[in-house]
Structures are given as structure tokens and as C-alpha cells.
Design an enzyme around this catalytic site. Structure first.
Site, short mmCIF file in Angstrom:
data_model
loop_
_atom_site.label_atom_id
_atom_site.label_comp_id
_atom_site.label_asym_id
_atom_site.label_seq_id
_atom_site.Cartn_x
_atom_site.Cartn_y
_atom_site.Cartn_z
N ARG A 1 6.61 -8.17 1.70
CA ARG A 1 7.43 -7.71 2.83
C ARG A 1 8.09 -8.87 3.54
O ARG A 1 9.27 -8.81 3.91
CB ARG A 1 6.58 -6.91 3.81
CG ARG A 1 7.38 -6.33 4.99
CD ARG A 1 6.48 -5.58 5.94
NE ARG A 1 5.91 -4.39 5.33
CZ ARG A 1 4.87 -3.73 5.80
NH1 ARG A 1 4.26 -4.16 6.90
NH2 ARG A 1 4.41 -2.66 5.18
N THR B 1 -5.31 -1.24 7.13
CA THR B 1 -5.37 -2.70 7.19
C THR B 1 -6.76 -3.15 7.66
O THR B 1 -7.06 -4.34 7.62
CB THR B 1 -4.31 -3.24 8.17
OG1 THR B 1 -4.46 -2.58 9.43
CG2 THR B 1 -2.91 -2.99 7.63
N ASP C 1 -1.18 6.88 6.55
CA ASP C 1 -1.20 5.44 6.79
C ASP C 1 -2.09 5.13 7.99
O ASP C 1 -2.24 5.97 8.89
CB ASP C 1 0.23 4.96 7.06
CG ASP C 1 0.38 3.45 6.88
OD1 ASP C 1 -0.57 2.82 6.38
OD2 ASP C 1 1.43 2.92 7.25
N LYS D 1 0.84 -1.21 0.00
CA LYS D 1 0.00 0.00 0.00
C LYS D 1 0.87 1.26 0.00
O LYS D 1 0.66 2.18 -0.80
CB LYS D 1 -0.94 -0.01 1.21
CG LYS D 1 -1.92 -1.17 1.22
CD LYS D 1 -2.86 -1.13 2.40
CE LYS D 1 -2.18 -1.44 3.71
NZ LYS D 1 -1.67 -2.84 3.79
N THR D 2 1.86 1.29 0.88
CA THR D 2 2.76 2.44 0.95
C THR D 2 3.59 2.55 -0.33
O THR D 2 3.84 3.65 -0.83
CB THR D 2 3.69 2.32 2.17
OG1 THR D 2 2.89 2.20 3.35
CG2 THR D 2 4.58 3.55 2.30
#
Length: 336
Positions: free
Chosen positions: A217, A157, A108, A63-64
């Protein structure tokens, strides 16, 4: 700058270095890429700024990274913050009033935004104005500040905790990031290994991909730890080395960690495979209920090792087999 200092700087910003620099380097999430690219191109052709966008999905899916990529592709400055960091209306006002025309603000974990702050954000997103109340009681007055045009990109999230009024103001779209396939993860690891100058063999790449919980990640984390292990142990970056490195991290062949296996062992041995409630499982593991429900269980369910029934959690046949237990004859009746 000396070579040693350059290497140190590169290591500090390692995670940023692994981020894709263009759409071609961003692997996976094709439906999101296609929609966002059209959104950005259309806005550019009209001479407008892109509309507000919300990305949601489990942690570690990018997302980031997407927000950074949008800023890079549009050539815009991006200011980064998070929901918990914006405690007061004044914090939000300080950020928004310092934006230049066309800037991007990335928030975020926006679901953790203070409700009072959220109310002030509505007109800022819709009309480009900031309504601030000065004073209290009868002498209170409202000041309306005009803001420079900006694009808000938000990530969460837990999209269910984002209020409906806030979700509806993301006129550019609300996009859900999906888990990656093993071939996609392998491509990501291959790209990252080149950037890290850690050239893995093909079967070693696939071994990391198969244990990465379908999450980039996690895959990059495993890659860095495998590289460290191979460097210290003076070993080649092959499949055997990957297995040894991940064994030290207590990661098994399907990506389960020690907490995942402990959950299944307790469920099968102590509670005979279930059904058992969340509170009981959390108490038996000495874990918080939220940790069990949001961190441990999702991956087990995704792999088909666990089912949530109306009566509680139940281990599946696949769980018994993977953990080395005999499958009970009455298992099917528990799953109903």
C-alpha cells in the site's frame, strides 16, 4: 461514455484497479496463496462453500485484496462491512438474512466487533442459524432463523484482540500476512506502474521499493505521488525524480518519515539514547501513546534502529549512524 468521463471513473476507482485480478497477479504471501487455493479447490470439487477464513497482520499487506481475490476466483458475490459498522445484533441480522446461498461476507477489523454481536455470530458461523431474542423479561422469546450457507472472511490488524472462541470458529484457517521483500515490492510497483501508464526505469522502481516500508500500500502510494510530481514538473520517471518526489514527502533513503526521525532525534538528543519509557516519549513528541507504540516504533524496530528493553526504549548503533550522531561508548550496557 466519453473518453474524459472514462478517465475520471478510472481515477476514482484507482485503488480497486490496482488490485490483482487472479492468483498469478498476486505477488508474495506464497504460503497463504498455496493454502487458500487448496481450500477453495477442495471445496469446489466437493460442491461445498469454502470454510471461514481469518487474515491478520499489519495494515497495507493485502488482507482485503485477498478477500476480493477469493470472491473473484470462486465467482461469488461479496458483501463488505467492518467491525465498528455492526453496532447492534439487528445490523448483523440484516446482513446475514440478505445473503444468497454461497455468498461471501467480508468483515474488516473484526476485533472491533461488539461482544453482544459476536455472541450471535457464533451459531451463524457454526450451524448456519441466527438466534434472535424478541422482547424482555418473562415474555421474552427466542426466534431461530435459518441462514443461507455463507463464507465469512475476516481481517484484523490486532489478532490478540480477537477472542479465542471467535478465532476457533475460522475452520478454514487463520493466516498471518508477512512483510514483503524489496524484490517483491519492486514487482508490485512494476505491475502498478503499467496499470497507471507510468513507465518507470528499473532503478526508479527499486528506489521506491527500498523506501516503501516492505508494504504494498505504501509502495503504491509513493508511485502515485511520484507520477503526480513527474507530470506537474514535466520530468522523466527516473531515479532522480523519485528521490525528489519522496524528498517532498519527507521520506528518507530507508523509508523513515518526519515522525520516525523526530522520534529518534528526541531519543538520542534529549534522552541520550535511552532507556526511556513509552509515556515519556509520547509526551516529548506530543503524540498519543498508541500512535508511538503501534505506528512509529514497529518499523524502527524492524530496521534495527530501536530496541525495547526491560528498562525502556533504546536507540541502537545503527540509529546513531543513520541520524548522523556519534555512537556513545556505553551503548552496549544500555541494550542489556
Amino acid at each position: 461514455m466519453s473518453k474524459k468521463k472514462e478517465e475520471k471513473t478510472e481515477e476514482i476507482y484507482l485503488d480497486q484497479a490496482l488490485r490483482p485480478a487472479c492468483w498469478e497477479e498476486y505477488i508474495g504471501q506464497k504460503h497463504i496463496k498455496d493454502n487458500v487455493k487448496i481450500l477453495l479447490q477442495a471445496a469446489s470439487e466437493r460442491g461445498h462453500i469454502p470454510e471461514h477464513i481469518l487474515f491478520y497482520g499489519p495494515p497495507g499487506l493485502g488482507k482485503t485484496t485477498l478477500a476480493h481475490l477469493i470472491a473473484r476466483e470462486t465467482g461469488r458475490q461479496m458483501k463488505i462491512t467492518s467491525g465498528p459498522a455492526i453496532e447492534k445484533v439487528g445490523d448483523l441480522a440484516s446482513i446475514l438474512t440478505n445473503l444468497s446461498p454461497g455468498d461471501i461476507i467480508f468483515i474488516d477489523e473484526i476485533h472491533r466487533l461488539n461482544k453482544t454481536v459476536e455472541e450471535v455470530l457464533y451459531p451463524a458461523m457454526e450451524s448456519g442459524v441466527l438466534d434472535i431474542i424478541i422482547g424482555k423479561g418473562p415474555s421474552a422469546r427466542t426466534i431461530q432463523l435459518d441462514l443461507s450457507p455463507f463464507t465469512l472472511i475476516a481481517a484484523t490488524t490486532r489478532v490478540a484482540l480477537v477472542s479465542a472462541p471467535l478465532r476457533s470458529r475460522f475452520s478454514g484457517g487463520v493466516f498471518r500476512l508477512e512483510f514483503y521483500s524489496n524484490p517483491e515490492i519492486a514487482e508490485i510497483v512494476k505491475r502498478s506502474s503499467k496499470l497507471l501508464n507510468a513507465h518507470l526505469e528499473e532503478d526508479a522502481l527499486n528506489e521506491i521499493a527500498e523506501r516503501s516500508r516492505f508494504t504494498p500500500r505504501t509502495a503504491n502510494y509513493f508511485l502515485k505521488r511520484v507520477r503526480d510530481y513527474a507530470q506537474v514538473s514535466k520530468k522523466n520517471l527516473d531515479k532522480k525524480t523519485v528521490k525528489e518526489a519522496l524528498a517532498m514527502l519527507s521520506i528518507d533513503e530507508i523509508g523513515l518519515n518526519s515522525s520516525d526521525r523526530k522520534f529518534l532525534e528526541i531519543l538520542i538528543e534529549k534522552f541520550k539514547g535511552g532507556p526511556v519509557g513509552l509515556k515519556t516519549m509520547a509526551a516529548a513528541m506530543s503524540e498519543e501513546e498508541a500512535t508511538v507504540e503501534e505506528v512509529i516504533e514497529p518499523y524502527l524496530i524492524q530496521l534495527g534502529l530501536l530496541e525495547r528493553t526491560a528498562r525502556g526504549r533504546v536507540a541502537t548503533e545503527k540509529a546513531y549512524t543513520h541520524m548522523g550522531f556519534d555512537v556513545p561508548t556505553n551503548l552496549q550496557s544500555k541494550l542489556i
